[in-house]
Design a protein around this motif. Structure first.
Motif, mmCIF file in Angstrom:
data_model
loop_
_atom_site.group_PDB
_atom_site.id
_atom_site.type_symbol
_atom_site.label_atom_id
_atom_site.label_comp_id
_atom_site.label_asym_id
_atom_site.label_seq_id
_atom_site.Cartn_x
_atom_site.Cartn_y
_atom_site.Cartn_z
ATOM 1 N N GLN A 33 19.097 9.941 11.418
ATOM 2 C CA GLN A 33 18.546 11.182 11.966
ATOM 3 C C GLN A 33 17.877 10.927 13.309
ATOM 4 O OE1 GLN A 33 16.333 13.883 9.466
ATOM 5 N NE2 GLN A 33 17.360 13.183 7.612
ATOM 6 N N ALA A 34 17.195 9.794 13.416
ATOM 7 C CA ALA A 34 16.484 9.469 14.655
ATOM 8 C C ALA A 34 17.454 9.205 15.802
ATOM 9 C CB ALA A 34 15.585 8.258 14.437
ATOM 10 N N SER A 35 18.559 8.511 15.527
ATOM 11 C CA SER A 35 19.496 8.194 16.600
ATOM 12 C C SER A 35 20.151 9.451 17.152
ATOM 13 C CB SER A 35 20.570 7.209 16.107
ATOM 14 O OG SER A 35 21.411 7.810 15.135
ATOM 15 N N VAL A 36 20.459 10.406 16.275
ATOM 16 C CA VAL A 36 21.024 11.676 16.735
ATOM 17 C C VAL A 36 19.987 12.440 17.545
ATOM 18 C CG1 VAL A 36 22.048 13.878 16.052
ATOM 19 C CG2 VAL A 36 22.584 11.806 14.760
ATOM 20 N N SER A 37 18.763 12.475 17.025
ATOM 21 C CA SER A 37 17.686 13.196 17.704
ATOM 22 C C SER A 37 17.391 12.597 19.080
ATOM 23 C CB SER A 37 16.423 13.173 16.838
ATOM 24 O OG SER A 37 15.368 13.878 17.452
ATOM 25 N N ASN A 38 17.380 11.277 19.159
ATOM 26 C CA ASN A 38 17.092 10.612 20.442
ATOM 27 C C ASN A 38 18.155 10.929 21.495
ATOM 28 O OD1 ASN A 38 14.787 9.421 19.400
ATOM 29 N ND2 ASN A 38 15.823 7.529 18.825
ATOM 30 N N PRO A 48 7.522 10.882 17.325
ATOM 31 C CA PRO A 48 8.139 10.532 16.041
ATOM 32 C C PRO A 48 7.215 10.666 14.829
ATOM 33 C CG PRO A 48 8.788 8.958 17.729
ATOM 34 C CD PRO A 48 7.758 9.854 18.356
ATOM 35 N N TYR A 49 5.907 10.398 15.009
ATOM 36 C CA TYR A 49 5.012 10.446 13.846
ATOM 37 C C TYR A 49 4.933 11.845 13.247
ATOM 38 C CZ TYR A 49 1.211 12.893 16.312
ATOM 39 O OH TYR A 49 0.462 13.825 16.966
ATOM 40 N N ALA A 50 5.263 12.879 14.054
ATOM 41 C CA ALA A 50 5.151 14.260 13.570
ATOM 42 C C ALA A 50 6.056 14.514 12.372
ATOM 43 C CB ALA A 50 5.485 15.239 14.691
ATOM 44 N N PHE A 51 7.192 13.793 12.312
ATOM 45 C CA PHE A 51 8.157 14.022 11.242
ATOM 46 C C PHE A 51 7.676 13.463 9.900
ATOM 47 C CE2 PHE A 51 10.423 14.143 15.249
ATOM 48 C CZ PHE A 51 11.190 15.288 15.115
ATOM 49 N N SER A 52 6.549 12.755 9.924
ATOM 50 C CA SER A 52 5.966 12.268 8.660
ATOM 51 C C SER A 52 5.496 13.419 7.782
ATOM 52 C CB SER A 52 4.802 11.319 8.944
ATOM 53 O OG SER A 52 3.740 11.991 9.615
ATOM 54 N N ILE A 53 5.415 14.619 8.347
ATOM 55 C CA ILE A 53 5.017 15.781 7.549
ATOM 56 C C ILE A 53 6.021 16.037 6.428
ATOM 57 C CG2 ILE A 53 6.219 17.532 8.932
ATOM 58 C CD1 ILE A 53 3.758 19.331 8.564
ATOM 59 N N TRP A 54 7.261 15.570 6.612
ATOM 60 C CA TRP A 54 8.243 15.697 5.538
ATOM 61 C C TRP A 54 7.769 14.993 4.268
ATOM 62 C CZ3 TRP A 54 11.727 19.127 4.841
ATOM 63 C CH2 TRP A 54 12.447 19.673 5.904
ATOM 64 N N GLY A 55 7.046 13.873 4.448
ATOM 65 C CA GLY A 55 6.520 13.165 3.280
ATOM 66 C C GLY A 55 5.600 14.055 2.462
ATOM 67 N N LEU A 56 4.724 14.800 3.137
ATOM 68 C CA LEU A 56 3.810 15.711 2.449
ATOM 69 C C LEU A 56 4.583 16.852 1.792
ATOM 70 C CD1 LEU A 56 0.952 16.612 1.752
ATOM 71 C CD2 LEU A 56 0.797 17.702 4.012
ATOM 72 N N ILE A 57 5.584 17.376 2.511
ATOM 73 C CA ILE A 57 6.401 18.453 1.935
ATOM 74 C C ILE A 57 7.106 17.960 0.680
ATOM 75 C CG2 ILE A 57 8.410 19.939 2.325
ATOM 76 C CD1 ILE A 57 7.618 19.968 5.310
ATOM 77 N N PHE A 58 7.642 16.748 0.728
ATOM 78 C CA PHE A 58 8.341 16.196 -0.434
ATOM 79 C C PHE A 58 7.387 16.015 -1.622
ATOM 80 C CE2 PHE A 58 11.533 13.984 2.597
ATOM 81 C CZ PHE A 58 12.268 15.155 2.685
ATOM 82 N N VAL A 59 6.194 15.512 -1.353
ATOM 83 C CA VAL A 59 5.211 15.328 -2.431
ATOM 84 C C VAL A 59 4.899 16.671 -3.085
ATOM 85 C CG1 VAL A 59 2.805 14.756 -2.935
ATOM 86 C CG2 VAL A 59 4.171 13.219 -1.508
ATOM 87 N N ILE A 219 3.639 17.083 20.431
ATOM 88 C CA ILE A 219 4.309 17.263 21.723
ATOM 89 C C ILE A 219 3.404 16.766 22.851
ATOM 90 C CG2 ILE A 219 5.160 18.994 23.363
ATOM 91 C CD1 ILE A 219 6.018 20.671 20.910
ATOM 92 N N MET A 220 2.116 17.055 22.744
ATOM 93 C CA MET A 220 1.160 16.588 23.752
ATOM 94 C C MET A 220 1.082 15.070 23.778
ATOM 95 S SD MET A 220 -2.090 19.182 23.711
ATOM 96 C CE MET A 220 -2.390 19.070 21.956
ATOM 97 N N VAL A 221 1.066 14.460 22.597
ATOM 98 C CA VAL A 221 0.987 13.001 22.505
ATOM 99 C C VAL A 221 2.204 12.364 23.173
ATOM 100 C CG1 VAL A 221 1.105 11.056 20.893
ATOM 101 C CG2 VAL A 221 -0.460 12.957 20.441
#
Length: 263
Positions: A33-38, A48-59, A219-221
Motif C-alpha cells: 500500500q505504501a509503495s503505491v501511495s508513494n 505516514p504515521y497518520a495511517f496508524s489510525i487504522w490500528g485503532l479502527i481495527f481494535v 499534513i502539517m508535519v
C-alpha cells in the motif's frame, strides 16, 4: 440468523485486518500500500504515521464484533446490535479496495472508496439504537474514509497526469493540495450539516471531526520541515476549525450526559 450474522461479521473483520497488514507488509501484485501511495503522493498526503489510525479502527471493530457474538449467544436476546448490513457491506468494500489499489486500478479504487463512504453513511443512518462503542467505531471509520476519499481522488488525478511538480500537469503542488485540503474541510462540514448523521452518531459525533484534526496535523508535519509552504498554514487553520467543532459537540454531549445522570 443473528448468530450467523455475528459470526460472519467477526470473520469479515478478521479478513479486513489480515488483508490490510498483508498488503502493507508482504504486498500484493508486487506492491505494498505504501509503495503505491508513494508513487501517487501529493503534498495533501498525510505523514505516514497518520495511517496508524487504522490500528485503532481495527481494535474497535474487533470489540463491537465480539460484543455482537456475545449478544447472539447470550440467553437473553435483549441488547443493542453493533453491526447492520451496511457496515458489513463497508467491510467487504474495504477488502475490495485493498485489492484494486494494489493492482494500480486507481480509478476503480476511487469508486470503491466512494462505495465505502456511502455504505458507512447508510450504516450511521440506521434508526435502531446502537452501543456507544459502535457509534465511536463508526465515527472513526467514517472520519478516516472521509479523508481517504479526498486523498484517493488526489492519487487518481496524479495517476492521470493532471498533477505534477515538473509543470507538465494541469495542476501543481502546493496549490493543488491547498484546494484538496479545502475540499476535505467542505466534506466534513457537509457531513456534519446533516442532522440525521449527527443523530446517528450520538453521543460520539465529536469523534468524527477529531479524525479530521488528526489528518490535518499529519499534513502539517509532513510539509512543515525546512521551508513550510502555504498548505501548512491552511491545514493548521482548518485543523483549528475542526477542533472547535469537536469541542462544541463534545461539550454538548457532556452536558446532555450530565443532565441525564441527574434524572
Amino acid at each position: 440468523m443473528f448468530k450467523i450474522r455475528a459470526i460472519t461479521n467477526l470473520l469479515l473483520v478478521a479478513a479486513v485486518i489480515f488483508m490490510s497488514y498483508y498488503s502493507s507488509i508482504v504486498g500484493i501484485n508486487g506492491e505494498t500500500q505504501a509503495s503505491v501511495s508513494n508513487g501517487l503522493s501529493t503534498d495533501f498526503t498525510p505523514a505516514p504515521y497518520a495511517f496508524s489510525i487504522w490500528g485503532l479502527i481495527f481494535v474497535m471493530l474487533v470489540v463491537i464484533a465480539i460484543k455482537d457474538i456475545r449478544l447472539a449467544f447470550a440467553d437473553s436476546t435483549d441488547g443493542e446490535e453493533s453491526f447492520n448490513c451496511w457496515l458489513t457491506v463497508a467491510l467487504v468494500f474495504t477488502i475490495a479496495w485493498t485489492i484494486v489499489w494494489s493492482y494500480l486500478l486507481i480509478g476503480w479504487s476511487l469508486l470503491v472508496m466512494a462505495a465505502i463512504f456511502v455504505s458507512l453513511a447508510l450504516a450511521i443512518l440506521r434508526d435502531k439504537p446502537r452501543p456507544v462503542s459502535a457509534n465511536m467505531t463508526l465515527a472513526l471509520y467514517f472520519g478516516w474514509i472521509s479523508v481517504a476519499l479526498v486523498a484517493n481522488e488526489s492519487a487518481w488525478l496524479v495517476h492521470l497526469g493532471w498533477v505534477a511538480d515538473n509543470g507538465q500537469g494541469w495542476l501543481s503542488d502546493p496549490s493543488f493540495s491547498v484546494m484538496q485540503s479545502a475540499l476535505s474541510l467542505v466534506l466534513f462540514a457537509l457531513v456534519l450539516s446533516f442532522k440525521s448523521i449527527r443523530k446517528g452518531l450520538e453521543p460520539a459525533v465529536f469523534v468524527y471531526p477529531l479524525v479530521g484534526v488528526w489528518a490535518y496535523i499529519a499534513i502539517m508535519v509532513k510539509n512543515g520541515a525546512g521551508n513550510p509552504n502555504l498548505l501548512v498554514y491552511v491545514s493548521a487553520f482548518f485543523a483549528l476549525i475542526l477542533l472547535v467543532v469537536t469541542g462544541y459537540f463534545g461539550t454538548k454531549w457532556n452536558a446532555n450526559y450530565s443532565a441525564k445522570s441527574k434524572d
